[in-house]
Structure formats: structure tokens, C-alpha cells
Scaffold this active site. Sequence first.
Site, PDB file in Angstrom:
ATOM      1  N   GLU A 115       0.816  -1.213   0.000  1.00 52.70           N
ATOM      2  CA  GLU A 115       0.000   0.000   0.000  1.00 52.70           C
ATOM      3  C   GLU A 115       0.852   1.266   0.000  1.00 52.70           C
ATOM      4  OE1 GLU A 115      -3.419   2.325  -0.018  1.00 52.70           O
ATOM      5  OE2 GLU A 115      -3.276   0.151  -0.201  1.00 52.70           O
ATOM      6  N   ASP A 116       1.956   1.252   0.767  1.00 57.36           N
ATOM      7  CA  ASP A 116       2.689   2.498   1.027  1.00 57.36           C
ATOM      8  C   ASP A 116       4.070   2.569   0.385  1.00 57.36           C
ATOM      9  OD1 ASP A 116       0.563   3.281   2.569  1.00 57.36           O
ATOM     10  OD2 ASP A 116       1.438   2.570   4.440  1.00 57.36           O
TER      11      ASP A 116
END
Length: 695
Positions: A115-116
Amino acid sequence: MSAEATNPGAHSRRRGRPRIDLRRIGRAALMGPTARDRLPDAIGHVAEAHRAHHPDADLANLRKAYVLAESSHRGQFRKSGEPYITHPLAVTLILAELGAETTTLTASLLHDTVEDTEVTLDQVRTEFGAEVCYLVDGVTKLEKVDYGAAAEPETFRKMLVATGNDVRVMSIKLADRLHNMRTLGVMRPEKQARIARVTRDVLIPLAERLGVQALKTELEDLVFAILHPEEYERTRALIADNATAGDALAATAEDFRVVLRDAGIAAEVLIRPRHFVSVHRSRLKRGELRGTDFGRLLVLVGEDADCYGVLGELHTCFTPVISEFKDFIAAPKFNLYQSLHTAVAGPDGAVAEVLIRTHQMHKVAEAGVIALGNPYVPLEPAEGMEPADGERADPTRPGWLSRLLEWQQSTPDPDTFWTSLRADLAQDREITVYRADGGMLGLPAGASCVDAAYAQYGEEAHACIGARVNGRLATLSTVLSDGDTVHLLLAQDAASGPSPDWLDQARTPAARIAISSWLQSHPEGAKIPAAAPRRAAPVTADRRAAANAVVDLPDATVRLAGCCTPVPPDAVTGFAVRGGAVTVHREECPAVARMRALDREPIGVSWGDAAECRVTLIAESFGRPRLLADLTEAIATEGAAIVSATVEPPSEQRVRHTYTLQLPDAAGLPALMRAMRDVPGVYDVSRTQHPAATA
């Protein structure tokens, strides 16, 4: 908010291992990965916690996962100022302390990378395998939660589906939320409150359902501190003022040890302090608390049989409080929890609550599904079956989760889903009822025969006309108890549909959604009450009719009360109920007197021109052969159609028949009742007249 306010402290944590030192981990993380032949110092304590539960675990994947996570998150920082790697490390430590297996811990270390960072799922699959990739993908879909009201329903629908596909996804999410709640003090108070409310309404009940009590209790304390700071401070002060309260339990614990040692039972007796919310609830329930109210005694033994041996010794040597005894070993809770609960009174009248369980039961009581390891290990070919459409067969999936997964698929409206989810999670107890064919149904406490019908038959339950509960005829509104046997009766007419009243009798989302869908698709049959009542206002135009009753209320759904089944030319009156609907009663109906006593405003009702009507008649008779056949023949001869019929079991040679009939003309009702009375053995025929639950 102070650090203490967002961290109720060690009193609420029952694990002996100290909390992770974020600053020390941050410094270790900034130094980068270590040599390939040993674990990085930053996850040494994670490995230690993991090995305490899994001594033979291969830690190679943990090392690889840490190296990838640390290098990917390098340069990222949390709002608190710590390096971002401290978050996945803290989440992984929480799961390691609860006994999660290596695959779950590996996915936990990587749960934010896709996600990051620049890490892709294909990279995770290549490095760590399909299982870890599956978990990381499941958690990734739940990240970046928008806590706005519009986003919550769909966010938690995704969470629910992810949980159903693999309960380990929800385990990682719960640990993730726990660490975020521990460090919530850096956020604005209004955002703290918003996140705390969602945690309280959905995540804490999910933790309870999954049996992860260690996470659930700490989340409760953290939410309590944010949403009720004054009550929290009062409770904290109360615990501080009773710091020596454990002495009373310590003396009782030593007495237990002596008794069990003399009986030859190997047992460990521990004192478990209550967490903040538990102390708060006890104070509200009991008023002033005594020393023994600030904790419980936990007795751990080796075998199931020893639990009952301990119970017998304690009840023999101490004064038991019988009302406090519960056996969750013979009848486990729906979240896998097993334990014996009892309480004993001391010479001074102080009551000590006691939990008796095996070491394995204790592990499951604390960690729930996390303690069960990997539930998806391949089964033997003789036992296993390939799941359809890629769905994973989960032997640990509780019945409530399967039901949630079923009804969420038929609830496209996000608001309806959100409301139904919160209502279902609020049910904290489950019952088991037995079907006529010997099968079992798991239902929430308070469920009715309507719920059982939809749980067993799905949409076919629309044709349900009655039930037998433990061999006796019962109405569909009958509330079921644990262990009841339910035989559901279906009409032969497949076109039969549910009554709007069933919505008030249903407790499960699956039943309510199915009933609502049918009513919406069959507006000619019945209308669904809307959410809020409208104020009655007499008008002279745009009247709407149900059956042949016309009321003085615009756009109103009109229904004839089932408690008195009025027909022309009865004197009738109406009362507004939910959604602007109007229920029409006969003037002499007991419900009318109740409504007037409550100062409910009556609504004018008149009969329209339609001739057809529906009425419920009760025939009282003496039992004899062919009585039912003769009665139905008399009804058919008078031109009436039987909508439903119920025959109660004979009592003192008397039989009670209840018929709901459709008449082509209300004027034929007196003749019909005379024809039924003329049937040999029938001594009375009357219109139904029984109290209604609501108007």
C-alpha cells in the site's frame, strides 16, 4: 490527550512480556539490516515471543520480511515521529505474543508495504509464496480507511469478506488497530473520537466474535479512555485507591492451592486483575466494590476431566454461589471460548469469582482463532475437497461469520448493510436449535421461528405458515431457546409470501433482508413500514385503500389488524404506526383501549366498495375422527378460501382450530360461521380477538 489516557497501562494487560520499546526499535531500524546469518536486533524480541509458542519455527522468512519491510519503509515516519518500521514491528509483536504462526507474522511485517511503498504483490509472491501474498493482499484492501460516515459501510463490507476468506486477515487488522489505538494521542481529539467509535461499534465486537479476548479487552480500555475520559479517570482512581485489593484474592488463592494439592490435582492458581472497563461495569452493577471484585482467580489444569475435579473440590470445601455457575466446556460459546465459571463466598461474605480451564483452553480464550495456527493446511485427499470458485474451506469459521457472509451478498444498499452489521454484532450470545431432520441451526439469542425458517430454507421460507416447537404448535413469532427442536410448516402454495409483521419478529439480518426484498417486489401483497412515523392529519382527498378499508391519511399503507381481523360492516378505527402505515382494528379490540390509554390519536376509517375480505375464525370442538375434513368441507361449501390453518394439539379432548379465510363478500360471514357451528363436535366459532404486540 496524555500518554496515560491513550494507554490505560499494565493493569489491563495480562501478558507478562513487556511492551515493545518503540524508540529502541527505531534506532535499530535506522541502522539498517544486519548480516544474513542472524536476525536483525530490531526483531529479536519478536523472534523470542514467537519461539515461546513455536520452538521449532523456521525464522528465515521473518528475517527476509523484516529486511524487505525496513528497506521499503526507510525514510517514512509516523505522525508520532518514530520510523514507520516501528508500526509493522509492533503489530507483529502483538501477534507473536498471542501465538500466531510464522506465515501470519511474515504477512504482518509486510502488511503496509504494498500500500505504502514500491513493493508489489508479485514481488511478495515470488519472495514469500502464495500464502503470504494472499494475506498481504487481504490486509491491503482494508488499509487507508476513510472514517467518514459514507465510507464506513463499504470499508467494513470489504473487511467482512476478507475475514470470511481467511480469518488471519482479520487477526492482522485487529493487531494493527490495537497499535494505532495505543498511539492515537498524536491525532486531533475529534479524529480520536471518530476512530474510537468505529473501533467500539465494529472492531471490538469482531474481536469478541473471533475469541481474541486479549486484543478485545485492551481495545475496550483504550476506547473507554477516549470516549468517556471522566468515567475512565474515576475508574483509574478507584483501582489506584485499591492497590492492595489483591491481598484478599491472594489469601483465597493460597487456600485453593492447599485444597487442590491435598486432592492430588496438579493445578496452577493465578490472580487475574480486571481491566478498566470490567471494573467500571462491576461498579455500575454492584455499587461499592470489595477487594475481591477487582480480579478473578484462574485455575489452570492439564485435562478436561481435571476441570470438573477442581470444581467438585472447590464446591465441597468452600461455599459456592450456585447462581454464578456456568459450564462453557460442555457448551462452548460461539467464539470457541471454553471454561467453567463459578464463585465461592468467604467467611466474611466476600465473593471470589473463579475461572477453571485447561492450558489449551486458556490459550484459545486469550487468542481465539489466532491460537489455532494455520487453518488452511492441506487436508488428506480422503478428507479434503476442492472448494468451489476458489473459496477457501475454513474449519475455524464460526457459524455467525458464515451467516454474515451470506446476507451481505444480498444487501446492495450500504446503509442497510451497515445497520444490519452493527445490529448483528451487538448480539453477544448464540443459541443452537435442532431441525426436525436432526440437523442444527445456529441463531443469535432472541431469534424467533421466522429466523429459523429463513436460516433453514432461505427464500422458500416465504411460504412458512407455522411451526412446531418441541412437538407443540407455535406461532412464528415464538422466541426460541437453546436446545429447542423446531419443525417448520410450509404452505403448498409456492406463491405465498411473508407478512409485514414478520419484520418485527425477525432478529437476523438474513431474515429481515429476505422479507423486505419480497415485500418490495410484491407491493400489491403488502407494504413495508418505513423508518419513521408520520403525524396523522385528516384530509378529504387522495385517500388510499388496503383491502376495502379507507383511512383519512394521505399516502398511507393500510392493513387490517391480525388481532381482530375486522370486516364490513364492523365498527372500526385506525392508529398510525411506523412509516405512516395505519392499522385498522375493530372498536371492541383490546388494542384500541390500549392505544387510547396511551393517548394515541385515532384515525378515521370507513369501508370502501370492495366486497372481498379476509377474516380469522377460531373453532372450538371436541376431538373426533374426520373433524378437520368436515370443517374444511363446510368452509369450501360457503365459498370461502382457506389462506392458512392451524390445529392445536388436543387438550382434555378439546381441539382448537384457527383459520384465516378469504371471503368473496363480507355479507356471507354470518352464514359461514353458522355452517361451521353445524359441524358435529363443534361447540363454538368466533372471530379472533387476542392482544396485538403493537398497533
